[in-house]
Design an enzyme around this catalytic site. Sequence first.
Site, PDB file in Angstrom:
ATOM      1  N   GLY A  40       2.936  -0.190 -16.397  1.00 18.43           N
ATOM      2  CA  GLY A  40       2.869  -1.374 -17.244  1.00 18.43           C
ATOM      3  C   GLY A  40       1.473  -1.984 -17.191  1.00 18.43           C
ATOM      4  O   GLY A  40       1.242  -3.061 -17.736  1.00 18.43           O
ATOM      5  N   ASN A  41       0.561  -1.301 -16.515  1.00 16.90           N
ATOM      6  CA  ASN A  41      -0.788  -1.837 -16.306  1.00 16.90           C
ATOM      7  C   ASN A  41      -1.756  -1.193 -17.313  1.00 16.90           C
ATOM      8  O   ASN A  41      -2.036   0.003 -17.240  1.00 16.90           O
ATOM      9  CB  ASN A  41      -1.204  -1.535 -14.858  1.00 16.90           C
ATOM     10  N   GLY A  49      -4.912  -1.462 -17.679  1.00 23.58           N
ATOM     11  CA  GLY A  49      -6.157  -0.949 -17.086  1.00 23.58           C
ATOM     12  C   GLY A  49      -5.963   0.455 -16.536  1.00 23.58           C
ATOM     13  O   GLY A  49      -6.798   1.341 -16.735  1.00 23.58           O
ATOM     14  N   ASP A  77       0.599   4.292  -7.546  1.00 22.19           N
ATOM     15  CA  ASP A  77       0.673   3.050  -6.784  1.00 22.19           C
ATOM     16  C   ASP A  77      -0.658   2.907  -6.075  1.00 22.19           C
ATOM     17  O   ASP A  77      -1.136   3.842  -5.426  1.00 22.19           O
ATOM     18  CB  ASP A  77       1.833   3.028  -5.796  1.00 22.19           C
ATOM     19  N   GLY A  81      -8.212  -5.839 -12.542  1.00 20.85           N
ATOM     20  CA  GLY A  81      -7.849  -6.191 -11.167  1.00 20.85           C
ATOM     21  C   GLY A  81      -9.040  -6.735 -10.379  1.00 20.85           C
ATOM     22  O   GLY A  81      -9.744  -7.639 -10.827  1.00 20.85           O
ATOM     23  N   TYR A  82      -9.254  -6.170  -9.218  1.00 17.34           N
ATOM     24  CA  TYR A  82     -10.288  -6.662  -8.297  1.00 17.34           C
ATOM     25  C   TYR A  82     -11.664  -6.060  -8.586  1.00 17.34           C
ATOM     26  O   TYR A  82     -12.606  -6.267  -7.821  1.00 17.34           O
ATOM     27  CB  TYR A  82      -9.881  -6.353  -6.849  1.00 17.34           C
ATOM     28  N   HIS A  84     -10.830   5.814  -6.430  1.00 16.67           N
ATOM     29  CA  HIS A  84      -9.570   6.234  -5.814  1.00 16.67           C
ATOM     30  C   HIS A  84      -8.656   6.916  -6.843  1.00 16.67           C
ATOM     31  O   HIS A  84      -8.099   7.967  -6.610  1.00 16.67           O
ATOM     32  CB  HIS A  84      -8.903   4.999  -5.199  1.00 16.67           C
ATOM     33  N   ARG A  85      -8.553   6.312  -8.033  1.00 15.56           N
ATOM     34  CA  ARG A  85      -7.666   6.846  -9.078  1.00 15.56           C
ATOM     35  C   ARG A  85      -8.245   8.138  -9.651  1.00 15.56           C
ATOM     36  O   ARG A  85      -7.516   9.094  -9.895  1.00 15.56           O
ATOM     37  CB  ARG A  85      -7.473   5.788 -10.187  1.00 15.56           C
TER      38      ARG A  85
END
Length: 191
Positions: free
Chosen positions: A9-10, A12, A70, A152-153, A179-180
């Site tokens: 649902g994100n 980004g 996640d 996000g951050y 990371h992704r």
Amino acid sequence: MTRLFCATGNAGKLREFRLAADSTRVEIELLPGYRQLPAAVEDGATFEENAIRKALHYGPHASGLLFADDSGLEVEALGGAPGVYSARYSGPHATDESNNRLLLERLRGVSHRNARFVCAIALVEGRRVVGVFHGAVEGVILDEPRGSGGFGYDPLFYCPAFGCTFGEATGEQKFSLSHRGQAIRAMLASL
Ligand code: ITT
């Protein structure tokens, strides 16, 4: 062409998943009807557990392979927080802005600001886990946001290798190191 469905649902994350597919013979699509399905319960203690829970929750609704991501931010001086609570750090109605504000508050006066972004991606077919893929990237939390890219951050996450924040980097740059990006490349290499 291999087709992978993703469950998120994100917006980004979805942008970054699509970027991953651009340079490959893989098509990545949001699971049709994702928004109508009940949300997955993310009560695992680790990114890996939550990625598997999410993927197994949505997997049976996909006609083929499906993955879920996640991920989150671990800040050393905060004992690894916000960690698996990154999305809802500032409460049930959290936004990226309120999360970033809270993070800066918690780090006020703290000089040791090392942090890492961590990602686990679980790939499933129906109710069967096909693989779990990981990525992590080290950085430093600044004391004010810089840049409007990413999500996000990202505007607070200074990446030494780039000499700027993930919020200032281009999407392609971020994906080359993030990371992704690491976790998705590992997943695509396994297909
Ligand atoms: P889905 O579960 O629907 O995929 P979500 O945003 O709720 O979306 P998570 O539970 O995995 O996903 O929480 C991830 C949070 O961690 C995300 O909302 C950001 O606050 C943070 N995060 C993860 N990856 C990030 C990145 O690349 N840049 C900035 N913040 C990130």
